[in-house]
Motif scaffolding. Sequence first.
Motif, mmCIF file in Angstrom:
data_model
loop_
_atom_site.group_PDB
_atom_site.id
_atom_site.type_symbol
_atom_site.label_atom_id
_atom_site.label_comp_id
_atom_site.label_asym_id
_atom_site.label_seq_id
_atom_site.Cartn_x
_atom_site.Cartn_y
_atom_site.Cartn_z
ATOM 1 N N GLU A 138 0.837 -1.211 0.000
ATOM 2 C CA GLU A 138 0.000 0.000 0.000
ATOM 3 C C GLU A 138 0.869 1.257 0.000
ATOM 4 N N TRP A 139 1.926 1.247 0.778
ATOM 5 C CA TRP A 139 2.812 2.422 0.807
ATOM 6 C C TRP A 139 3.461 2.642 -0.548
ATOM 7 N N ALA A 140 3.865 1.561 -1.178
ATOM 8 C CA ALA A 140 4.479 1.677 -2.507
ATOM 9 C C ALA A 140 3.482 2.274 -3.492
ATOM 10 N N ALA A 141 2.244 1.804 -3.437
ATOM 11 C CA ALA A 141 1.210 2.311 -4.351
ATOM 12 C C ALA A 141 0.920 3.779 -4.068
ATOM 13 N N GLU A 142 0.900 4.135 -2.788
ATOM 14 C CA GLU A 142 0.636 5.536 -2.420
ATOM 15 C C GLU A 142 1.778 6.432 -2.906
ATOM 16 N N ALA A 143 3.012 5.938 -2.775
ATOM 17 C CA ALA A 143 4.172 6.722 -3.219
ATOM 18 C C ALA A 143 4.105 6.951 -4.730
ATOM 19 N N THR A 144 3.739 5.894 -5.449
ATOM 20 C CA THR A 144 3.599 6.003 -6.907
ATOM 21 C C THR A 144 2.513 7.009 -7.261
ATOM 22 N N ALA A 145 1.381 6.893 -6.590
ATOM 23 C CA ALA A 145 0.250 7.792 -6.872
ATOM 24 C C ALA A 145 0.635 9.239 -6.569
ATOM 25 N N ALA A 146 1.455 9.401 -5.526
ATOM 26 C CA ALA A 146 1.815 10.764 -5.096
ATOM 27 C C ALA A 146 2.857 11.396 -6.025
ATOM 28 N N SER A 147 3.663 10.535 -6.662
ATOM 29 C CA SER A 147 4.753 11.099 -7.489
ATOM 30 C C SER A 147 4.258 11.470 -8.888
#
Lengths: 270, 270, 270
Positions: A261-270
């Motif tokens: 989930e953190w990886a997906a959130e980081a991707t979405a945020a970048s």
Amino acid sequence: MTTSGSPPTGRGRQAFAEIMTFPAAADATPAAEHLLDFVFADVWQRPELTRRDRRFITLPCVADADADEPLRDHVYAALNSGDVSITEMRETVLHFAVYGGWPKASRFNMVVDQEWERIHQQRGTPMPAPEPLLPLTTPSDPEERLTVGERSFRDINCLPFAPARDDPFQGAGILNFVFGEMWMRPGLGMRERRLITVACVAFQDAPYPILSHVYAALKSRDVSFGEMDELILHFAAHYGWPKASHLDRVAAEQKQRVSAEWAAEATAAS
Amino acid sequence: MTTSGSPPTGRGRQAFAEIMTFPAAADATPAAEHLLDFVFADVWQRPELTRRDRRFITLPCVADADADEPLRDHVYAALNSGDVSITEMRETVLHFAVYGGWPKASRFNMVVDQEWERIHQQRGTPMPAPEPLLPLTTPSDPEERLTVGERSFRDINCLPFAPARDDPFQGAGILNFVFGEMWMRPGLGMRERRLITVACVAFQDAPYPILSHVYAALKSRDVSFGEMDELILHFAAHYGWPKASHLDRVAAEQKQRVSAEWAAEATAAS
Amino acid sequence: MTTSGSPPTGRGRQAFAEIMTFPAAADATPAAEHLLDFVFADVWQRPELTRRDRRFITLPCVADADADEPLRDHVYAALNSGDVSITEMRETVLHFAVYGGWPKASRFNMVVDQEWERIHQQRGTPMPAPEPLLPLTTPSDPEERLTVGERSFRDINCLPFAPARDDPFQGAGILNFVFGEMWMRPGLGMRERRLITVACVAFQDAPYPILSHVYAALKSRDVSFGEMDELILHFAAHYGWPKASHLDRVAAEQKQRVSAEWAAEATAAS
């Protein structure tokens, strides 16, 4: 680790005296000495969690075990060491009551009263007045309390939804009291509530609560992955290897879920 | 439900005194006071289950918790209030022994003896003679006992089959004693046995027994859907939310299963 | 004992593989490795109890914990290693049912069925037929069953008296079934029943049963003083330090009591 049968080093008794604020029983058997070494000289000394953190894992374990002496000893030690304030201890009892059950909490609370008084007698200091219950910091209007409960349920569980109100357990219980009031009380930090809750769901070991509270403790970053591993070892020493082994498996799954989930959130945020 | 957040009305203490037949400890801490309000003024007052019904959920919870005072207090209150007869209480101990374990039941039984005697001393009335054990109402011949056990297993569990005899747990235990004798004993109603059993399987929380006993309580119509919801809230307040949360999920599934079966039976019948 | 944080030695994994008859999970955390070292390389290797003895302490601990994997793993290991026969395992389930509660025993029994079948599939051998339940070796007549129950209660508990019959828990339960039938069943030795019982009363921790079963295990000489100390350490590793600590205190008292009684008996005999 010593090979079995080797003479006790005394490290366990020294560590016990520091942690418990009183000496270990003089007449321990070799097997008990061996356990003292492991629990107090080894587990409690590990750096990943502080001694104070370990109090909040140990207290629910001994309160659930309801072997009288360990409960009494750990309540005394937590207060006498100054690691846990009386306000935090009393909130710990209430939090435990919700996750471990009222009858055991009732006993826990009596022990807190007795040990707190014993400490003041030993010190020759007067008992301080208890803090007033009121005013509560949560709203009294039932509708507002349910709204607060729904919001805090989502925030604390790191979930996008809250359960239905129209079910006595979920509505009158979880939303109205547990998340609408209990978790919202000042006097005990969220990190400490996480440690207590994970210990309680680990010994109660109902499938979904273990999963959800381990997930939320990690996802919220209130408890790091390494701290969770350490919590599990500490729990194992105080509540046993089988439930700890189960908790360890659940934690491994939830770490993967949270990482993804953190990886997906980081991707979405970048 | 009234607000636990309302000013210090003493609602919790008033409700405690009515339910427990003696006053609450005067020196309750704010946190304990808060819980007193929720458990006694809120949960116990809800209309969906009677006070007597709630005794049969509370007793196994406090007997398992084996915190001495709550067990003692609830045994005293159930008998002193007249809500539970001594015959029902003694059958409750035996029923609890099977579902909660004999060591805890042994303590429960001692507490029943002590509180029953205390009540008679307080009232200045003589202790009544115990009811004779013999004759048992169930057959003595092992073959007949197993046949009775198989039939009562099917009837009580609302299942079309009984387990194999040639397995010590199933044969010598479940068929021969638990269903061949224990459940068949007079002196405690089936509804009361259902409430005790559901509380016990909820804290023991082995997956299949929870499922099967919740299903049977609902399917038999001994416990309504709304009463099951209320049982779960009451259990949560007395044994803790994690196991109650699991019970709540199991109950939701079993309500769907039972509803579907009733619908199919209605169709088949019409 | 290694100082905390030292790298795992691999001793734990090697010991785990020998005891469990399959390798430990590859992805254990450092905290879990640390526990593996203590539980399997250290505690299980100690000479005072055999690996077989330790099975009968471990099985009730994992059956009560009802964490699925440890229960499954220890049932498999006990049977697959040949340390425990299927007959002994099935009697262990029934004995556990009485002292730990039937719902958890029901799960235990299902796991035994599944793992026993898995072992035969792995070996490509046919499942042996179960042993027939009937005839029971205990009398069928209720009066005779109670007489047998009273005698075996006195013999097994090393007490001069038996409880009153006219009490459902004591009469219909303890005398009629637990001591009139269950303890009398062939297929599991008295020493093994002692180990299982002490583990169960230790986690149930009702005061009198712990005292009486620890006393009887020692007084009967079925379990030596040193073996009891070792049982407590093994229990601590599998059920946690607080209840083990309580058991340790009870055992210390009962050793003194038994020693004094033996001394008096020796004097009387001379």
